[in-house]
Motif scaffolding. Structure first.
Motif, PDB file in Angstrom:
ATOM      1  N   UNK A 194       0.834  -1.198   0.000  1.00 42.24           N
ATOM      2  CA  UNK A 194       0.000   0.000   0.000  1.00 42.24           C
ATOM      3  C   UNK A 194       0.869   1.250   0.000  1.00 42.24           C
ATOM      4  N   UNK A 195       0.576   2.166  -0.908  1.00 48.29           N
ATOM      5  CA  UNK A 195       1.338   3.405  -1.004  1.00 48.29           C
ATOM      6  C   UNK A 195       0.809   4.282  -2.118  1.00 48.29           C
ATOM      7  N   UNK A 196       1.375   5.459  -2.240  1.00 47.91           N
ATOM      8  CA  UNK A 196       0.923   6.425  -3.235  1.00 47.91           C
ATOM      9  C   UNK A 196       1.130   5.897  -4.655  1.00 47.91           C
ATOM     10  N   UNK A 197       2.338   5.364  -4.935  1.00 43.89           N
ATOM     11  CA  UNK A 197       2.588   4.854  -6.283  1.00 43.89           C
ATOM     12  C   UNK A 197       1.681   3.675  -6.607  1.00 43.89           C
ATOM     13  N   UNK A 198       1.429   2.832  -5.627  1.00 44.14           N
ATOM     14  CA  UNK A 198       0.551   1.674  -5.851  1.00 44.14           C
ATOM     15  C   UNK A 198      -0.855   2.123  -6.247  1.00 44.14           C
ATOM     16  N   UNK A 199      -1.347   3.149  -5.583  1.00 41.70           N
ATOM     17  CA  UNK A 199      -2.690   3.639  -5.913  1.00 41.70           C
ATOM     18  C   UNK A 199      -2.722   4.255  -7.307  1.00 41.70           C
ATOM     19  N   UNK A 200      -1.640   4.921  -7.695  1.00 42.96           N
ATOM     20  CA  UNK A 200      -1.603   5.543  -9.023  1.00 42.96           C
ATOM     21  C   UNK A 200      -1.498   4.502 -10.124  1.00 42.96           C
ATOM     22  N   UNK A 201      -0.851   3.377  -9.835  1.00 44.21           N
ATOM     23  CA  UNK A 201      -0.779   2.299 -10.838  1.00 44.21           C
ATOM     24  C   UNK A 201      -2.171   1.737 -11.152  1.00 44.21           C
ATOM     25  N   UNK A 202      -3.056   1.797 -10.173  1.00 42.61           N
ATOM     26  CA  UNK A 202      -4.413   1.289 -10.394  1.00 42.61           C
ATOM     27  C   UNK A 202      -5.191   2.205 -11.337  1.00 42.61           C
ATOM     28  N   UNK A 203      -4.764   3.450 -11.409  1.00 36.23           N
ATOM     29  CA  UNK A 203      -5.477   4.428 -12.231  1.00 36.23           C
ATOM     30  C   UNK A 203      -4.854   4.590 -13.621  1.00 36.23           C
ATOM     31  N   UNK A 204      -3.531   4.422 -13.691  1.00 36.33           N
ATOM     32  CA  UNK A 204      -2.831   4.655 -14.948  1.00 36.33           C
ATOM     33  C   UNK A 204      -2.114   3.384 -15.399  1.00 36.33           C
ATOM     34  N   UNK A 205      -2.186   3.108 -16.684  1.00 39.23           N
ATOM     35  CA  UNK A 205      -1.646   1.860 -17.216  1.00 39.23           C
ATOM     36  C   UNK A 205      -0.126   1.902 -17.314  1.00 39.23           C
ATOM     37  N   UNK A 206       0.451   0.731 -17.580  1.00 40.61           N
ATOM     38  CA  UNK A 206       1.900   0.630 -17.710  1.00 40.61           C
ATOM     39  C   UNK A 206       2.418   1.388 -18.924  1.00 40.61           C
ATOM     40  N   UNK A 207       1.536   1.726 -19.863  1.00 47.13           N
ATOM     41  CA  UNK A 207       1.915   2.528 -21.029  1.00 47.13           C
ATOM     42  C   UNK A 207       1.791   4.023 -20.767  1.00 47.13           C
ATOM     43  N   UNK A 208       1.289   4.378 -19.580  1.00 41.18           N
ATOM     44  CA  UNK A 208       1.089   5.788 -19.253  1.00 41.18           C
ATOM     45  C   UNK A 208       1.955   6.267 -18.099  1.00 41.18           C
ATOM     46  N   UNK A 209       2.293   5.365 -17.195  1.00 41.29           N
ATOM     47  CA  UNK A 209       2.849   5.789 -15.912  1.00 41.29           C
ATOM     48  C   UNK A 209       3.807   4.751 -15.347  1.00 41.29           C
ATOM     49  N   UNK A 210       4.907   5.229 -14.744  1.00 39.00           N
ATOM     50  CA  UNK A 210       5.820   4.382 -13.977  1.00 39.00           C
ATOM     51  C   UNK A 210       6.095   5.078 -12.647  1.00 39.00           C
ATOM     52  N   UNK A 211       5.868   4.352 -11.558  1.00 40.00           N
ATOM     53  CA  UNK A 211       6.065   4.931 -10.225  1.00 40.00           C
ATOM     54  C   UNK A 211       7.167   4.211  -9.474  1.00 40.00           C
ATOM     55  N   UNK A 212       8.222   4.936  -9.128  1.00 37.62           N
ATOM     56  CA  UNK A 212       9.358   4.381  -8.396  1.00 37.62           C
ATOM     57  C   UNK A 212       9.472   5.091  -7.053  1.00 37.62           C
ATOM     58  N   UNK A 213       9.755   4.329  -6.004  1.00 38.78           N
ATOM     59  CA  UNK A 213      10.041   4.929  -4.703  1.00 38.78           C
ATOM     60  C   UNK A 213      11.530   4.747  -4.402  1.00 38.78           C
ATOM     61  N   UNK A 214      12.179   5.853  -4.112  1.00 38.06           N
ATOM     62  CA  UNK A 214      13.576   5.822  -3.674  1.00 38.06           C
ATOM     63  C   UNK A 214      13.603   5.821  -2.157  1.00 38.06           C
ATOM     64  N   UNK A 215      14.240   4.817  -1.582  1.00 39.67           N
ATOM     65  CA  UNK A 215      14.399   4.714  -0.130  1.00 39.67           C
ATOM     66  C   UNK A 215      15.885   4.852   0.216  1.00 39.67           C
ATOM     67  N   UNK A 216      16.218   5.844   1.027  1.00 42.94           N
ATOM     68  CA  UNK A 216      17.611   6.089   1.408  1.00 42.94           C
ATOM     69  C   UNK A 216      17.759   5.893   2.913  1.00 42.94           C
ATOM     70  N   UNK A 217      18.783   5.156   3.304  1.00 43.31           N
ATOM     71  CA  UNK A 217      19.057   4.935   4.725  1.00 43.31           C
ATOM     72  C   UNK A 217      19.333   6.267   5.400  1.00 43.31           C
ATOM     73  N   UNK A 218      18.587   6.571   6.448  1.00 41.36           N
ATOM     74  CA  UNK A 218      18.706   7.875   7.111  1.00 41.36           C
ATOM     75  C   UNK A 218      20.075   8.107   7.724  1.00 41.36           C
ATOM     76  N   UNK A 219      20.819   7.039   7.945  1.00 41.30           N
ATOM     77  CA  UNK A 219      22.171   7.175   8.482  1.00 41.30           C
ATOM     78  C   UNK A 219      23.049   8.007   7.546  1.00 41.30           C
ATOM     79  N   UNK A 220      22.763   7.948   6.247  1.00 44.14           N
ATOM     80  CA  UNK A 220      23.553   8.690   5.273  1.00 44.14           C
ATOM     81  C   UNK A 220      23.366  10.189   5.403  1.00 44.14           C
ATOM     82  N   UNK A 221      22.241  10.608   5.963  1.00 46.94           N
ATOM     83  CA  UNK A 221      21.982  12.041   6.127  1.00 46.94           C
ATOM     84  C   UNK A 221      22.578  12.590   7.426  1.00 46.94           C
ATOM     85  N   UNK A 222      23.194  11.708   8.211  1.00 42.34           N
ATOM     86  CA  UNK A 222      23.877  12.141   9.436  1.00 42.34           C
ATOM     87  C   UNK A 222      25.340  12.468   9.163  1.00 42.34           C
TER      88      UNK A 222
END
Length: 242
Positions: free
Chosen positions: A186-214
């Motif tokens: 469940x997430x924002x990109x997942x909900x958008x995939x339900x509305x837009x086809x694979x020929x219209x939309x690609x949703x990627x989530x970038x996850x960065x370890x918070x330790x890198x921001x320290x």
């Protein structure tokens, strides 16, 4: 021949800040420390999103309201839409939060994508997130996570290329796909995939370890610049192959 690009770029930060509007401050009087933790926001995401957005023609939607108030990355009926770590809102306040913060933001993003699709533009969406190095006693074994739907070819192909580029830029990084979460959860990109086809939309989530921001600010800037450069190269290769 038209020089107009065949795609549009969208950036979102669902958890870009930990602000609590004054109207709801009373619910958080005893939870100020909690707001500063990963429970309250995703550190580094707004900085990343802003950097990317400033370097390429794109649209960006960023929320700086704490997800402890309402989580923009959860579906409306999800049990974690409202945090259980703070006093729950009453029914009238729940509806007020939905109408004021959640529905308008979600609708604005979807409407923007719809406009691009009507103009025959493929939408590349990158949603910025960061994760705590340890959760519930489990140490996360990655610096970078790329979340996507393996069943959608553009997303899979892009993440394969981006992972390689990140590892070329940061050889010591562990870059994992669909980690520390599943890209189809469940997430924002997942909900958008339900509305837009694979020929219209690609949703990627970038996850960065918070330790890198320290790290010192200079290293953080190099991190973000390297992620952008690798993303840009992967996008050029993938969009050209679409």
């Amino acid at each position: 021949m038209s020089s107009r690009p065949r795609h549009s770029v969208l950036f979102t930060c669902e958890h870009g800040g930990n602000r609590i509007p004054k109207r709801y401050a009373a619910r958080f009087i005893d939870h100020q420390e909690l707001l500063q933790t990963h429970r309250g926001w995703d550190p580094g995401t707004l900085q990343m999103g802003t950097y990317f957005h400033q370097r390429i023609p794109s649209q960006m939607f960023a929320s700086q309201t704490s997800r402890l108030l309402i989580d923009l990355n959860r579906s409306e009926g999800h049990p974690s839409l409202f945090s259980k770590l703070v006093p729950p809102p009453g029914d009238s306040q729940r509806n007020e939060l939905l109408e004021t913060y959640y529905r308008p933001w979600r609708r604005e993003v979807a409407d923007w994508i719809s406009r691009q699709v009507r103009q025959k533009q493929f939408v590349w969406h990158l949603s910025f997130h960061s994760f705590t190095p340890e959760l519930n006693g489990e140490v996360r074994t990655a610096e970078i996570g790329l979340l996507y739907d393996p069943g959608r070819l553009p997303e899979r192909a892009f993440c394969d290329r981006w992972r390689k580029k990140i590892r070329e830029t940061f050889p010591t990084f562990r870059v994992r796909r669909n980690y520390p979460y599943r890209g189809v959860a469940d997430g924002h990109t997942t909900s958008l995939r339900k509305r837009f086809s694979t020929n219209q939309y690609a949703g990627i989530e970038l996850e960065v370890n918070q330790q890198l921001f320290l790290q010192p600010s200079g290293k953080v800037k190099k991190l973000i610049a390297g992620l952008y450069q690798s993303w840009s190269l992967a996008l050029q290769q993938t969009s050209g192959a679409k």
